[in-house]
Design a protein around this motif. Structure first.
Motif, PDB file in Angstrom:
ATOM      1  N   ARG A  89       0.756  -1.242  -0.117  1.00 38.53           N
ATOM      2  CA  ARG A  89       0.207   0.160   0.041  1.00 38.53           C
ATOM      3  C   ARG A  89       0.777   1.229   0.064  1.00 38.53           C
ATOM      4  O   ARG A  89       0.707   1.998  -0.874  1.00 38.53           O
ATOM      5  N   SER A  90       2.006   0.972   0.744  1.00 40.53           N
ATOM      6  CA  SER A  90       2.795   2.522   0.769  1.00 40.53           C
ATOM      7  C   SER A  90       3.624   2.533  -0.431  1.00 40.53           C
ATOM      8  O   SER A  90       3.644   3.577  -0.753  1.00 40.53           O
ATOM      9  N   LYS A  91       4.112   1.376  -1.211  1.00 38.25           N
ATOM     10  CA  LYS A  91       4.684   1.346  -2.348  1.00 38.25           C
ATOM     11  C   LYS A  91       3.709   2.061  -3.301  1.00 38.25           C
ATOM     12  O   LYS A  91       4.054   3.145  -4.200  1.00 38.25           O
ATOM     13  N   ALA A  92       2.593   1.513  -3.291  1.00 42.80           N
ATOM     14  CA  ALA A  92       1.491   2.274  -4.287  1.00 42.80           C
ATOM     15  C   ALA A  92       1.237   3.802  -4.068  1.00 42.80           C
ATOM     16  O   ALA A  92       1.160   4.577  -4.915  1.00 42.80           O
ATOM     17  N   GLU A 104       4.947  10.083  -6.810  1.00 41.82           N
ATOM     18  CA  GLU A 104       5.878  10.186  -7.753  1.00 41.82           C
ATOM     19  C   GLU A 104       5.315  10.911  -9.206  1.00 41.82           C
ATOM     20  O   GLU A 104       5.730  11.856  -9.735  1.00 41.82           O
ATOM     21  N   VAL A 105       4.117  10.081  -9.563  1.00 37.90           N
ATOM     22  CA  VAL A 105       3.632  10.476 -10.847  1.00 37.90           C
ATOM     23  C   VAL A 105       2.983  11.752 -10.659  1.00 37.90           C
ATOM     24  O   VAL A 105       3.009  12.885 -11.669  1.00 37.90           O
ATOM     25  N   GLU A 106       2.363  12.264  -9.564  1.00 36.15           N
ATOM     26  CA  GLU A 106       1.748  13.513  -9.474  1.00 36.15           C
ATOM     27  C   GLU A 106       2.881  14.499  -9.334  1.00 36.15           C
ATOM     28  O   GLU A 106       2.794  15.600  -9.865  1.00 36.15           O
ATOM     29  N   MET A 166       3.414  17.757 -12.014  1.00 37.35           N
ATOM     30  CA  MET A 166       3.626  19.140 -11.593  1.00 37.35           C
ATOM     31  C   MET A 166       4.760  19.784 -12.445  1.00 37.35           C
ATOM     32  O   MET A 166       4.777  20.937 -12.691  1.00 37.35           O
ATOM     33  N   THR A 167       5.938  18.732 -12.394  1.00 37.41           N
ATOM     34  CA  THR A 167       7.201  19.512 -12.862  1.00 37.41           C
ATOM     35  C   THR A 167       7.101  19.532 -14.252  1.00 37.41           C
ATOM     36  O   THR A 167       7.573  20.699 -14.812  1.00 37.41           O
TER      37      THR A 167
END
Length: 281
Positions: A81-84, A90-92, A96-97
């Motif tokens: 769950r924490s990895k997901a 990271e995707v978010e 934003m970058t």
């Protein structure tokens, strides 16, 4: 003596082994099983029965292993769950970058387009969109290239005229021997001019560099001065040219001396030279 197998239940409801032996002895009458044999067999059966049941510490170990497995499974679920959640973050963050980089790129593009538009005349940009600005800049650069080529041609012409004037002033010019006593000579004049008069006829010799339309304007200028051309001879040794005129001085001509005629011809040549320089600017 054959020994019969007797199966007793594990729990005899609290019966004493001695009482049980006496009851069996009374039931079978003359029973060939001794009490010691019965006791030994019962103890062996009881020991075997106890060995079938798992020891208490083994049960506790099994319970601990099961509990540990459950905890491990729960930990795996938490890690997954924490990895997901980490992947989602990271995707978010990447999104934003990317948005920030794209915004900065558009800002720089708008700045450079505005700067490019300010460097061009307004006639090259009819509209303010990106395509119109770039198209206008291309046309403006093409016209600048053509103008630069024109300036280079002018520069070469000026250098050529300067070189011709230096050649004209040189004593080695083979045409210079045709003029004996010119009223005007180069330098500082742009041409060597010599005039001679016999009654109503004048002989005009002019030595100068070849220039576009020079002879045409010279002929027109002489006619305006009421000097009719009777004969014309042109001798050219590049880059110099010698014009020899046989002129008739008309009655209404205002020029009465060789110096006046020479000065008028010099004025015609000087005016032609100034017009040529204006075209080269």
């Amino acid at each position: 003596m054959a020994l019969e197998a007797v199966v007793f239940p594990h729990n005899l409801l609290g019966c004493n082994l001695k009482d049980l032996y006496e009851e069996e002895q009374a039931f079978y009458g003359n029973w060939d099983v001794s009490y010691s044999s019965m006791k030994q067999g019962f103890e062996e059966w009881n020991t075997h029965s106890l060995n079938l049941s798992p020891p208490t510490h083994e049960i506790e170990c099994a319970v601990e292993v099961a509990a540990a497995g459950k905890k491990e499974g729960s930990g795996r679920k938490k890690r997954r769950r924490s990895k997901a959640m980490k992947n989602k973050e990271e995707v978010e963050s990447q999104r934003m970058t990317h948005i920030a980089v794209e915004r900065n790129r558009r800002k720089q593009m708008n700045y450079y387009l505005a700067l490019l538009r300010s460097l061009m005349p307004s006639s090259y940009v009819q509209r303010g969109d990106q395509a119109s600005i770039i198209s206008g800049a291309i046309n403006f650069v093409k016209e600048l290239e053509q103008f630069l080529q024109f300036l280079e041609v002018q520069k070469q012409l000026k250098q050529q005229i300067k070189s011709e004037e230096q050649t004209f002033s040189s004593k080695t010019n083979p045409l210079a021997c045709f003029l004996t006593s010119p009223q005007y000579s180069s330098p500082p004049s742009i041409a060597n001019i010599e005039v001679g008069i016999v009654e109503s006829h004048a002989n005009l010799k002019m030595l100068s560099c070849r220039r576009p339309k020079q002879l045409l304007k010279l002929v027109m200028g002489l006619q305006n001065l009421q000097l009719t051309i009777l004969h014309l001879n042109v001798t050219s040794v590049e880059p110099m040219v010698l014009y020899s005129f046989n002129l008739k001085v008309e009655d209404d001509c205002q020029l009465n001396s060789v110096d006046e005629i020479a000065a008028a011809v010099h004025e015609i040549v000087l005016k032609n030279q100034e017009e040529a320089e204006i075209l080269l600017r």
